[in-house]
Design an enzyme around this catalytic site. Structure first.
Site, short mmCIF file in Angstrom:
data_model
loop_
_atom_site.label_atom_id
_atom_site.label_comp_id
_atom_site.label_asym_id
_atom_site.label_seq_id
_atom_site.Cartn_x
_atom_site.Cartn_y
_atom_site.Cartn_z
N TYR A 50 89.10 35.08 64.39
CA TYR A 50 88.06 35.09 65.53
C TYR A 50 88.33 33.85 66.31
CZ TYR A 50 83.51 35.28 68.01
OH TYR A 50 82.45 35.22 68.92
N1 LIG Z 1 76.51 36.52 69.77
C1 LIG Z 1 76.84 35.22 69.57
O1 LIG Z 1 76.40 34.18 68.86
C2 LIG Z 1 78.05 34.94 70.33
C3 LIG Z 1 78.67 33.34 70.25
C4 LIG Z 1 79.65 33.34 71.02
C5 LIG Z 1 80.59 34.37 71.52
N2 LIG Z 1 80.00 35.46 71.31
C6 LIG Z 1 80.92 36.60 72.16
O2 LIG Z 1 80.18 37.47 73.28
C7 LIG Z 1 80.72 38.78 73.44
C8 LIG Z 1 79.57 39.65 73.25
O3 LIG Z 1 79.11 39.68 72.11
P1 LIG Z 1 77.75 40.02 71.49
O4 LIG Z 1 77.18 38.74 70.79
O5 LIG Z 1 76.58 40.32 72.73
O6 LIG Z 1 77.84 41.14 70.65
P2 LIG Z 1 77.29 42.77 70.28
O7 LIG Z 1 77.88 43.11 69.22
O8 LIG Z 1 75.78 42.77 70.80
O9 LIG Z 1 77.91 43.29 71.70
C9 LIG Z 1 79.39 43.56 71.89
C10 LIG Z 1 79.64 44.75 72.46
O10 LIG Z 1 81.11 44.97 72.59
C11 LIG Z 1 81.59 46.34 72.50
N3 LIG Z 1 82.59 46.79 71.84
C12 LIG Z 1 83.28 46.17 70.64
N4 LIG Z 1 84.43 46.57 70.69
C13 LIG Z 1 84.95 47.16 71.67
C14 LIG Z 1 85.91 47.89 72.18
N5 LIG Z 1 87.02 47.77 71.44
N6 LIG Z 1 85.94 48.56 73.25
C15 LIG Z 1 84.83 48.67 74.10
N7 LIG Z 1 83.80 47.95 73.67
C16 LIG Z 1 83.72 47.15 72.50
C17 LIG Z 1 80.37 46.84 71.28
O11 LIG Z 1 80.10 48.26 71.18
C18 LIG Z 1 79.10 46.16 71.74
O12 LIG Z 1 78.28 46.92 72.64
C19 LIG Z 1 81.73 38.63 72.14
O13 LIG Z 1 82.92 38.49 72.70
C20 LIG Z 1 81.51 37.54 71.09
O14 LIG Z 1 82.50 37.02 70.56
C21 LIG Z 1 78.99 35.83 70.79
#
Ligand SMILES: NC(=O)c1ccc[n+]([C@@H]2O[C@H](COP(=O)([O-])OP(=O)(O)OC[C@H]3O[C@@H](n4cnc5c(N)ncnc54)[C@H](O)[C@@H]3O)[C@@H](O)[C@H]2O)c1
Length: 242
Positions: free
Chosen positions: A146
């Site tokens: 990651y």
């Molecule tokens: N939640 C946190 O604390 C956090 C912190 C830092 C960064 N992020 C980043 O934010 C972004 C959004 O994550 P989130 O927390 O909203 O998670 P989430 O799991 O709620 O949403 C992620 C979405 O991405 C979609 N997805 C995953 N793989 C895919 C693919 N191959 N093709 C199309 N869609 C795909 C999933 O179906 C899901 O709807 C990510 O890049 C995550 O790494 C999240």
């Protein structure tokens, strides 16, 4: 912020930050095209959904061509699709786990941005926002896949910004801290994990997905028109406290 008349693509729009971003863009007048491996429950006449895997270049090119034909242009892209770490030390990671994280968070983002940018280049205008993470900078054990993907997003953001410098297209990223979404709900629904995590954040609260989405909208908007190639940490002060 007024996005009326703009067509904005949002990957990961079925959940979490991507969903909030799509909803906030719709509230602010945009036409939103969501791309997510899962179906979306957003119901709005200005929302159109493509249930596709962003790692599949053929499906992405077909979708982007269709979107251009339907809307005439692509004004913006928010790359919110992503998956979390495999949660083992790097020396225990098998190739399948490594490839899953890198191919989604880095290569999938590259594929979608490549094809959307080609359409933006035709219009000599566009804005792109990627999602990195505090884990591009502040590390913890068991997240090498990651961290590598999110460090890659920071570098890719700046590299893309320079490749697009002559086309009036800006590329930035946001690096969220702890955010309550589908990815983290299991952890933060545990009151002990939530309370402990909040002690680590100067703001003393876990972000909502809307807290991150509003910064994405700012970077997509003309209000940010002199910010380019940058990564903005949206983490309640987490990074500066480490
Ligand atoms: N939640 C946190 O604390 C956090 C912190 C830092 C960064 N992020 C980043 O934010 C972004 C959004 O994550 P989130 O927390 O909203 O998670 P989430 O799991 O709620 O949403 C992620 C979405 O991405 C979609 N997805 C995953 N793989 C895919 C693919 N191959 N093709 C199309 N869609 C795909 C999933 O179906 C899901 O709807 C990510 O890049 C995550 O790494 C999240």
């Amino acid at each position: 912020m007024n996005f009326t008349g703009k067509t904005i693509l949002v990957s990961g729009s079925a959940s979490g930050i991507g969903r909030s971003c799509a909803e906030l863009l719709l509230e602010n007048g945009a036409s939103v095209v969501g791309l997510d491996i899962n179906q979306s429950t957003i119901t709005n006449e200005r929302y159109r959904h493509y249930p596709i895997d962003i790692r599949d270049e053929h499906k992405v090119t077909d979708a982007i061509d269709e979107i251009e034909a339907l809307y005439g242009k692509i004004d913006g892209l928010a790359n919110c699709a992503g998956v979390y770490a495999s949660s083992v030390p790097f020396y225990e990671l098998n190739m399948e786990d490594w490839n899953k994280v890198i191919s989604t968070n880095l290569t999938g983002l590259f594929i979608l941005t490549k094809h959307a940018a080609k359409k933006m280049i035709k219009n000599n205008r566009g804005t792109i926002v990627n999602i990195s993470c505090i884990r591009s900078k502040i590390f913890r054990p068991d997240m090498a896949d990651y961290a590598a993907s999110k460090g890659g997003v920071v570098a890719l953001t700046s590299a893309m910004a320079l490749d697009l410098q002559d086309y009036n297209i800006r590329v930035n990223s946001v690096a969220p801290g702890f955010t309550y979404t589908g990815m983290t709900a299991d952890a933060f629904d545990n009151p002990e994990v939530k309370a402990y995590s909040e002690t680590l954040i100067p703001a003393r609260k876990i972000a909502s997905s809307a807290d991150i989405a509003k910064v994405i909208l700012f970077l997509l908007s003309d209000m940010a028109d002199y910010i380019n190639g940058e990564t903005i940490f949206v983490d309640g002060g987490f990074k500066i406290s480490k």
